[in-house]
Design an enzyme around this catalytic site. Sequence first.
Site, PDB file in Angstrom:
ATOM      1  N   THR A   1       0.859  -1.170   0.000  1.00  0.00           N
ATOM      2  CA  THR A   1       0.000   0.000   0.000  1.00  0.00           C
ATOM      3  C   THR A   1       0.897   1.221   0.000  1.00  0.00           C
ATOM      4  OG1 THR A   1      -1.501  -1.344   1.315  1.00  0.00           O
ATOM      5  CG2 THR A   1      -1.866   1.023   1.400  1.00  0.00           C
TER       6      THR A   1
ATOM      7  N   THR B   1      -3.810   0.950  -2.766  1.00  0.00           N
ATOM      8  CA  THR B   1      -3.063  -0.279  -2.562  1.00  0.00           C
ATOM      9  C   THR B   1      -3.319  -1.313  -3.640  1.00  0.00           C
ATOM     10  OG1 THR B   1      -2.683  -2.054  -0.934  1.00  0.00           O
ATOM     11  CG2 THR B   1      -4.932  -1.304  -1.159  1.00  0.00           C
TER      12      THR B   1
ATOM     13  N   ASN C   1      -2.425  -4.295  -2.253  1.00  0.00           N
ATOM     14  CA  ASN C   1      -2.276  -5.225  -1.141  1.00  0.00           C
ATOM     15  C   ASN C   1      -0.837  -5.681  -0.999  1.00  0.00           C
ATOM     16  OD1 ASN C   1      -3.215  -6.508   1.125  1.00  0.00           O
ATOM     17  ND2 ASN C   1      -3.825  -8.371   0.073  1.00  0.00           N
TER      18      ASN C   1
ATOM     19  N   GLU D   1      -6.276  -8.058  -3.590  1.00  0.00           N
ATOM     20  CA  GLU D   1      -7.080  -7.553  -2.462  1.00  0.00           C
ATOM     21  C   GLU D   1      -8.064  -8.584  -1.929  1.00  0.00           C
ATOM     22  OE1 GLU D   1      -5.958  -4.683  -0.539  1.00  0.00           O
ATOM     23  OE2 GLU D   1      -5.866  -4.118  -2.634  1.00  0.00           O
TER      24      GLU D   1
ATOM     25  N   ASP E   1      -7.865  -9.770   1.611  1.00  0.00           N
ATOM     26  CA  ASP E   1      -8.361  -9.007   2.769  1.00  0.00           C
ATOM     27  C   ASP E   1      -9.712  -9.524   3.257  1.00  0.00           C
ATOM     28  OD1 ASP E   1      -6.201  -7.393   3.167  1.00  0.00           O
ATOM     29  OD2 ASP E   1      -6.993  -5.661   2.109  1.00  0.00           O
TER      30      ASP E   1
ATOM     31  N   SER F   1      -7.740  -1.952   6.281  1.00  0.00           N
ATOM     32  CA  SER F   1      -7.218  -1.256   7.461  1.00  0.00           C
ATOM     33  C   SER F   1      -6.740   0.153   7.118  1.00  0.00           C
ATOM     34  CB  SER F   1      -6.038  -2.028   8.057  1.00  0.00           C
ATOM     35  OG  SER F   1      -6.442  -3.297   8.494  1.00  0.00           O
TER      36      SER F   1
ATOM     37  N   GLY G   1       0.984  -0.539   5.366  1.00  0.00           N
ATOM     38  CA  GLY G   1       1.396  -1.418   6.461  1.00  0.00           C
ATOM     39  C   GLY G   1       0.373  -2.489   6.804  1.00  0.00           C
ATOM     40  N   GLY G   2      -0.604  -2.723   5.912  1.00  0.00           N
ATOM     41  CA  GLY G   2      -1.581  -3.773   6.177  1.00  0.00           C
ATOM     42  C   GLY G   2      -2.301  -3.522   7.492  1.00  0.00           C
TER      43      GLY G   2
END
Length: 514
Positions: free
Chosen positions: A323, A341, A343, A362, A365, A395, A415-416
Amino acid sequence: MVVTEQHDATRVGIGVLRAGGNAVDAAVAVGYALAVTDPCCGNIGGGGFMLIRTHDGRERFLDFRETAPRRATRTMYLDAGGDVRPGASTKGWLAVGVPGTVAGLETARREYGTMSRERLLAPAIALARDGFTLVAGDRVPIGGPRAQPGARYAQPLLAHTLELIARDGADAFYRGPIARAIVAASEANGGILTLDDLANYRIEERAPLHCAFHGYDIASAPPPSSGGVTLCEILNVIASYPLAAWGWHSARAVHYVTEAERRAYADRNAYLADPGFVRNPVAQLLSTQYAAALRAQIQPDRATPSAGVKPGLGAAWSEGADTTHFSIVDGSGNAVAVTYTINDDFGAGVMAGDTGFFLNDEMDDFTAKPGVPNLYGLVQGARNGIAPAKRPLSSMAPTIVTQHGMLRMVTGSPGGSRIITIVLETILNALVYGMSAQAAVDAPRTHMQWLPDALHYEPRALSPATSQELRAMGYPLRRVAQWGSAQAILVDPRTGALQGGSDRRVASGAAMGY
Ligand code: GLY
């Protein structure tokens, strides 16, 4: 002021502002430029969120998150025995969600920008066609000596794709040659994307998520991101603790912040999902009574094992890297925070034919199977299960902070699952501990996300004495190499001067202003 994690893209944004464009114009040009100069993360093959605050206080939140293809099913990543097939949701065409970035950038430009599509895409096209000079920290998908700093990196195929978008707009991507290339490659390689998926993609305009903290107003991402809700739930819990008096990353401050994070992530993973599919209990999670109830669970001198922490609203709700972020403030005080992003680094690792850009993964997620960790170790629930045209829970937390109606901070990070705690710490560093924008984004971090039950910390985030105290309180400490890449702007409340901080963890980033 423009702050991004790639200096050529920052320069593109500054060029647009100098030419009279507003912050949204600059954001659109930067969004396309990062797709060229930061292709791990900047993208046209993914999705994201844009938070806009105009100089007179109006707000807009554009949700251009990817959607699941119409042929996606709840169990599509499980084998015959009901187990998750490793890699199926992260690599290859089955991992790809319907991209939203081009629709998002084009809507932003049309509704809130002032410049033509051709003008805003021109710098990205030039960077792709003529190439740019690699510097330390640049992440491009080639190995060997060509990737060395000083080498020139051109992407003629991507230049052509961007020219098609400049000429025909979002139609080129969603109904024209790019859509056809994506679907052809997907069909040839086991994917399920269709032309209808692309033609039917829609962005959503939503109300930003708000909370109050120490006299500041925090505006951030609403569902289908968990970013704003989880950030605000943590802030609500810790608001009454004297963090400044306890000291930055003192054992006591880390303890209470970690316990708030643990509980907020447990709720995140159980309750939050695409609001088009489930009702998110946002008001309950962000009520002052709920914050007080969570505070009452925290023991002053002991870590609570995550096994003993359940989602706090009870069973009534059990129904069913990578991201990049950039922050921009223009001369009139319009502010834009964008996190978008694909991902994983370079997304699903696939490109369609000669299009020259990576598609996202993605789909990872979503909850592939309740209770089984995803790429980020998040253990999520059934509400975030896969369904056709649903948006996976994110997130990402592009965030704008104001005080008495005045802009004070624009921030966000990749940073996920750690995005939320990165944004949290960046805000605390600046507004509680009084750090400069640069120090706030650079300071080493800690992170807790309920499961795994471990307090993650970056090198130098905890002093030896603090680590010892935390261990004695029962914290399993896990040292992790650095994470995230926060890009923040602070506004001086007295002078209005802008201060930019581009995270030194990504060496090619830059904050520039004039
Ligand atoms: N793909 C990371 C996120 O949206 O949270």
